[in-house]
Design an enzyme around this catalytic site. Structure first.
Site, mmCIF file in Angstrom:
data_model
loop_
_atom_site.group_PDB
_atom_site.id
_atom_site.type_symbol
_atom_site.label_atom_id
_atom_site.label_comp_id
_atom_site.label_asym_id
_atom_site.label_seq_id
_atom_site.Cartn_x
_atom_site.Cartn_y
_atom_site.Cartn_z
ATOM 1 N N SER A 3 -40.728 -8.567 -13.955
ATOM 2 C CA SER A 3 -40.044 -9.248 -12.232
ATOM 3 C C SER A 3 -38.797 -8.260 -12.433
ATOM 4 O O SER A 3 -38.464 -7.254 -13.049
ATOM 5 C CB SER A 3 -40.119 -9.868 -11.568
ATOM 6 O OG SER A 3 -39.614 -10.619 -10.607
ATOM 7 N N ASP A 50 -49.346 -6.495 -5.366
ATOM 8 C CA ASP A 50 -48.274 -6.834 -5.925
ATOM 9 C C ASP A 50 -46.825 -6.839 -4.402
ATOM 10 O O ASP A 50 -47.043 -5.711 -3.651
ATOM 11 C CB ASP A 50 -47.303 -6.379 -6.904
ATOM 12 C CG ASP A 50 -45.813 -7.335 -7.358
ATOM 13 O OD1 ASP A 50 -45.877 -8.073 -6.573
ATOM 14 O OD2 ASP A 50 -45.596 -7.207 -8.133
ATOM 15 N N HIS A 82 -47.645 -10.326 -8.484
ATOM 16 C CA HIS A 82 -46.904 -10.380 -8.903
ATOM 17 C C HIS A 82 -46.955 -10.982 -10.198
ATOM 18 O O HIS A 82 -46.626 -12.676 -10.768
ATOM 19 C CB HIS A 82 -45.478 -10.958 -8.757
ATOM 20 C CG HIS A 82 -44.404 -10.631 -8.573
ATOM 21 N ND1 HIS A 82 -44.023 -9.225 -8.407
ATOM 22 C CD2 HIS A 82 -43.505 -11.669 -8.553
ATOM 23 C CE1 HIS A 82 -42.789 -9.480 -9.006
ATOM 24 N NE2 HIS A 82 -41.778 -10.677 -9.428
#
Length: 682
Positions: free
Chosen positions: A505, A592, A624
């Site tokens: 991330s 995602d 994600h």
């Protein structure tokens, strides 16, 4: 009472992880034996235990048919007498809870990581027809393309939940009451006022809501029938949150850092009717923000306030609880102890104890008898003696700002001239913490020193530290990592030619930024669900992030202005892709919703078109981050071999047939990657 959001492994025979050569190398180096990654990252034997409200049953998560599912046993029964409650084979069940009356087990599930959660219920007492092994899992919400949120689990009406649905407006959730027996949804309030939170009092009456204003400020509103009246407001650079109503059912415990006189967040008692505010609790050491407030649902009084410093601290408000907790903790020396579940009468508690070298042990504590009984270990096959300690270090960044960080050094070898992995956390508005960290242990066992900096913009250290990251993506936030490398080199810990960076991330962004903006610092990078082009990132954020959109613009740059677009381009690793000379492994989930697949595709294509080698893993059934253990294990196997190739650490050659097959399936040839028109670089 609590504001809950639904934002919320295979059991395989393990191959021998070391060859004779690897064993000899380990002995020569005095590193502990190579720890099989299945022991660190595979499904725990037992995890996620919860007490039923009446204390008669214990539920937990354990693999069933190779995938994590919910199980239940009698509290005093052995674990081998437990019965499976769910049989979801598409994705692991990662979290759940009991209904207030103990009739149902409730959990959420999405499809392939798309984060469109629905709520499911199972009845543990269901009589199973012949041939049926588990109770029927009922989809209570049954919606497609809708993200369900839970706002309140009523004590006064245990057959209901208050939930939010964004089926009418993808950006905002309307408030509904959900019947757990029949799944009937009753509209309570349509959200046409940009409301992001609904707060209920001890009688489960809706009393307070928060509004996200177009300018990024947060406004708290008193709810009186159809009327809503503002009573508290924090700016875009401030934070506020209601923890709970007080026992008088009039005032609220408000977390706030409002005003020039406040840097650290503290708790105040606030009267929504009058606006009167009085201090309740701030950090007595004046080091960190308030972390959380634990309330007794029996007495409606505060139990403790927590502070996440270098390690967890608490200020106790209930002296009886404090005495009992200290009685239990005294038997768990050196471990951080956390309450995780309790019965409605608050007599029985489940306590989880862990440290950097102890993955976690769960105990049952009886407040009446003072008896502490071990229930299970999270990863019993891991030996604490083989695991590495974690310590806090601090160093100065480029502008003199002090950066706290967690450092794990490999056991058995001198902390000199080591290969290093910098591991920035995600968020970035989050933080790294002390405790058992499987990534740290995995890499330290392979011979790396691992550093996780709480760079500026990390939470918990006050609003000045948080806001000092505004507009600093790829700039001073990146310096905070680079100066961490300099610190390790200065201390003699790091081999400057063997420094890698790995993260997911925002940590993935920082990985790409590190190899693009400081190409001489790193010799390897593993970028997981990593933004590469901040313009396309912001253009693709999910609609339900609307409440935080303005704040993201303030903390990054506004794509609606020419100056903002220029800043986003400057901060985008894609813009400097021609400077990358570091070997790179890119990892992405195809579904995602936060960091779109296009982010990975763009950086892979940019490197490919330079004829620069790049490795690419793309899981078609993930979002994600990887939830399915077989995908995660394949990524880890590829990552440790990649890091070993470029930094020289040890790696485990063996993997199970399922993991080997999956790694082959999710490995993408960069030559086959194509970009859709709208993701092209502007």
């Amino acid at each position: 009472m609590k504001h809950l959001l639904l934002c919320l492994g295979l059991l395989l025979t393990l191959a021998t992880p070391q060859s004779g050569f690897a064993q000899a190398a380990a002995k020569a180096s005095q590193l502990p034996p190579l720890i099989d990654r299945e022991l660190l990252f595979g499904d725990p034997e037992i995890s996620g235990a919860q007490l039923s409200p009446d204390g008669k049953f214990l539920s937990f998560i354990k693999p069933y048919n190779g995938t994590r599912n919910i199980w239940v046993k009698g509290l005093n029964e052995p674990f081998d007498k437990a019965r499976p409650m769910t049989n979801d084979q598409a994705r692991p069940v990662r979290g759940y809870f009991w209904s207030r009356d103990g009739k149902y087990l409730l959990y959420s599930q999405d499809k392939g990581g798309d984060e469109n959660f629905n709520i499911y219920a199972v009845n543990p007492a269901e009589t199973l027809p012949a041939g049926q092994a588990v109770p029927t899992a009922r989809d209570l919400t049954g919606l497609k393309g809708v993200r369900v949120q839970i706002y309140n689990v009523p004590l006064t009406d245990p057959n209901t939940l208050f939930i939010g649905l964004n089926d009418r407006d993808k950006a905002w959730h309307d408030l509904y009451k959900l019947n757990l027996t029949n799944g009937e949804k009753t509209l309570v309030r349509q959200n046409t006022d940009r409301l992001g939170a609904w707060e209920f009092d001890w009688n489960d009456q809706l009393r307070v809501a928060s509004r996200s204003n177009p300018d990024g400020s947060t406004e708290w509103l008193r709810v009186e029938g159809d009327k809503m009246t503002p009573f508290y407001k924090t700016s875009i650079d401030e934070q506020s949150n209601v923890f709970s109503f007080a026992k008088d059912n009039k005032r609220v415990y408000m977390l706030t850092n409002k005003g020039d006189g406040r840097n650290l967040s503290e708790i105040v008692l606030l009267d929504p009717a009058t606006g009167k505010e009085e201090p309740f609790q701030a950090d007595p050491l004046k080091r960190v923000d308030v972390g959380s407030l634990a309330m007794s649902e029996k007495t409606h009084e505060p139990v403790y306030v927590s502070f996440e410093d270098d390690r967890m601290r608490r200020e106790w408000k209930d002296k009886a609880f404090e005495k009992d907790f200290k009685t239990a903790s005294a038997k768990l020396t050196g471990l951080d102890v956390y309450p995780v579940s309790n019965t409605t009468d608050e007599r029985l508690w489940l306590l989880s104890a862990n440290s950097a070298t102890q993955p976690g042990v769960v105990y049952l504590f009886d407040r009446q008898t003072k008896q502490l009984t071990k229930q299970y270990e999270l990863r019993p096959q891991l030996k604490p003696a083989d695991l590495a300690e974690m310590k806090v270090v601090r160093y100065k960044s480029s502008d003199g700002l002090e950066i706290p960080a967690y450092l794990t050094l490999p056991k058995g070898v001198p902390a000199k001239n080591l290969p290093v992995i910098i591991m920035p956390h995600g968020g970035p508005w989050a933080r790294s913490s002390y405790g058992f960290n499987p990534q740290h242990q995995f890499l330290a066992n392979r011979g790396y020193a691992v550093l996780s900096p709480n760079f500026r913009a990390s939470t918990g250290y006050g609003k000045k530290f948080l806001n000092s990251g505004n507009g600093e993506w790829g700039r001073k936030m990146q310096d905070d990592l680079t100066w961490g490398v300099k610190y390790l080199i200065k201390e003699g810990i790091a081999d400057p030619k063997k420094v890698g960076i790995m993260g997911g991330s925002y940590g993935g962004y920082a990985t790409l930024a590190g190899v693009a903006f400081t190409p001489d610092v790193y010799s390897a990078g593993v970028a997981i669900v990593a933004p590469s082009n901040l313009m396309t990132l912001l253009n693709a954020i999910p609609p339900y992030w609307e409440a935080g959109r303005k704040q993201m613009y303030a903390r990054m740059a506004d794509p609606g202005t020419e100056a903002g677009r220029a800043e986003l381009a400057r901060m985008s690793p894609l813009t400097a892709a021609d400077k990358i000379k570091t070997p790179l492994l890119v990892v992405q989930g195809a579904n995602d919703p936060r960091v779109n697949k296009a982010e990975a595709d763009q950086i892979v294509v940019a490197l490919r078109d330079r004829n620069y080698p790049v490795q690419y893993l793309l899981a078609p059934d993930e979002g994600h981050g990887f939830a399915r253990p077989v995908n995660n294990m394949a990524m880890l196997a590829a990552s440790e071999k990649f890091l070993s190739t470029h930094l020289g650490g040890r790696f485990q050659e063996s993997m199970t047939p399922a993991v080997a097959k999956r790694l082959q399936e999710i490995t993408v040839d960069p030559k086959t990657v194509t970009l859709v028109k709208e993701t092209a670089v502007k």
